[in-house]
Design an enzyme around this catalytic site. Structure first.
Site, mmCIF file in Angstrom:
data_model
loop_
_atom_site.group_PDB
_atom_site.id
_atom_site.type_symbol
_atom_site.label_atom_id
_atom_site.label_comp_id
_atom_site.label_asym_id
_atom_site.label_seq_id
_atom_site.Cartn_x
_atom_site.Cartn_y
_atom_site.Cartn_z
ATOM 1 N N GLY A 35 165.565 -25.267 19.051
ATOM 2 C CA GLY A 35 165.246 -25.598 17.664
ATOM 3 C C GLY A 35 166.065 -24.729 16.728
ATOM 4 O O GLY A 35 166.758 -23.798 17.162
ATOM 5 N N LEU A 36 165.995 -25.023 15.461
ATOM 6 C CA LEU A 36 166.736 -24.264 14.460
ATOM 7 C C LEU A 36 166.266 -22.813 14.389
ATOM 8 O O LEU A 36 165.155 -22.486 14.820
ATOM 9 C CB LEU A 36 166.565 -24.909 13.083
ATOM 10 C CG LEU A 36 167.199 -26.288 12.863
ATOM 11 C CD1 LEU A 36 166.719 -26.866 11.534
ATOM 12 C CD2 LEU A 36 168.718 -26.197 12.890
ATOM 13 N N SER A 37 167.101 -21.968 13.825
ATOM 14 C CA SER A 37 166.679 -20.603 13.525
ATOM 15 C C SER A 37 165.506 -20.667 12.556
ATOM 16 O O SER A 37 165.546 -21.392 11.562
ATOM 17 C CB SER A 37 167.839 -19.824 12.892
ATOM 18 O OG SER A 37 167.435 -18.520 12.537
ATOM 19 N N GLY A 38 164.440 -19.946 12.863
ATOM 20 C CA GLY A 38 163.259 -19.973 12.010
ATOM 21 C C GLY A 38 162.287 -21.092 12.323
ATOM 22 O O GLY A 38 161.267 -21.239 11.650
ATOM 23 N N GLY A 40 160.429 -21.307 14.928
ATOM 24 C CA GLY A 40 159.243 -20.773 15.597
ATOM 25 C C GLY A 40 159.382 -20.683 17.100
ATOM 26 O O GLY A 40 158.398 -20.414 17.799
ATOM 27 N N LYS A 41 160.592 -20.878 17.609
ATOM 28 C CA LYS A 41 160.821 -20.839 19.063
ATOM 29 C C LYS A 41 160.322 -19.545 19.688
ATOM 30 O O LYS A 41 159.528 -19.564 20.634
ATOM 31 C CB LYS A 41 162.319 -20.971 19.385
ATOM 32 C CG LYS A 41 162.995 -22.222 18.905
ATOM 33 C CD LYS A 41 164.460 -22.224 19.284
ATOM 34 C CE LYS A 41 165.237 -21.044 18.735
ATOM 35 N NZ LYS A 41 165.258 -20.959 17.262
ATOM 36 N N SER A 42 160.825 -18.432 19.190
ATOM 37 C CA SER A 42 160.476 -17.135 19.777
ATOM 38 C C SER A 42 158.995 -16.827 19.607
ATOM 39 O O SER A 42 158.358 -16.269 20.511
ATOM 40 C CB SER A 42 161.316 -16.020 19.144
ATOM 41 O OG SER A 42 162.685 -16.174 19.456
ATOM 42 N N SER A 109 170.473 -23.071 21.102
ATOM 43 C CA SER A 109 171.177 -23.987 22.022
ATOM 44 C C SER A 109 171.416 -25.336 21.346
ATOM 45 O O SER A 109 170.795 -26.333 21.711
ATOM 46 C CB SER A 109 170.408 -24.135 23.339
ATOM 47 O OG SER A 109 169.033 -24.358 23.161
#
Length: 201
Positions: A35-38, A40-42, A109
């Site tokens: 997903g995009l930066s920000g 919420g992946k991490s 990615s």
């Protein structure tokens, strides 16, 4: 491949993947958050790992920023370096899954082809692509690292979502609404892992 690669052979070992999984009490798989930066992946990956850990599940979280402090510290953000970054992470994640761990990865990615290569390396039956779908406007509002602000100001080039493309998954195994509460998203993922008989608790 290097010219001497014909001298490098694969060694089979007596302890199998199945034996390791039996010892852990669950299957070894790779949960690939994209997903995009920000988006919420991490955050979601970290919350899921914590929930799994409390249930006695053996896990490891590979985070996009963290691997660039060691494994990928020699790589920049060109297309070639990003591809190599994902290739290395895919190899490590595959080895960890072989060890019987549930491996969580949190990487932008951005390209479908790179994610497909990792899927093929890990194995289709052990790879679960999780798309954290959060609108660009929301990601920019969150902007936890101030990267969108820098990209909009022209201080950061080749930034995904601004001047570099993000190719959303066509058919991810899991499609999460990144605007939902993290606790809800974790519950959805735990249910999925139970349904697929990856975990039992």
């Amino acid at each position: 491949m290097a010219l001497h690669d014909e001298n490098v052979v694969w060694h089979s070992h007596p302890v199998t993947v199945a034996a390791r999984e039996q010892l852990h009490g669950h299957r070894g798989v790779v949960l690939w958050f994209t997903g995009l930066s920000g988006s919420g992946k991490s955050t979601v990956a970290g919350a899921l790992e914590e929930a799994l850990h409390h249930r006695g599940v053996s896990t490891y979280l590979l985070d996009g920023d963290n691997v660039r402090h060691g494994l990928c510290r020699d790589l920049g953000f060109s297309d070639a370096d990003r591809q190599e970054n994902i290739r290395r992470v895919g190899e490590v994640a595959s080895l960890m899954a072989d060890a019987g761990l549930i491996v969580l990865t949190a990487f932008i990615s951005p390209h479908r082809a790179e994610r497909q290569l990792v899927k093929e390396r890990v194995g289709h039956d052990r790879f679960i692509e999780i798309y954290v779908n959060t609108p660009l406007a929301i990601c920019e509002q969150r902007d936890p690292k101030g990267l969108y602000k820098k990209a909009r100001a022209g201080e950061l080039r080749n930034f995904t979502g601004i001047d570099a493309i993000y190719e959303a998954p066509d058919s991810p195994q899991v499609h999460l609404n990144g605007e939902q509460l993290v606790t809800n998203l974790v519950s959805q993922l735990l249910d999925l892992l139970r349904r697929r008989d990856i975990i039992r608790s």
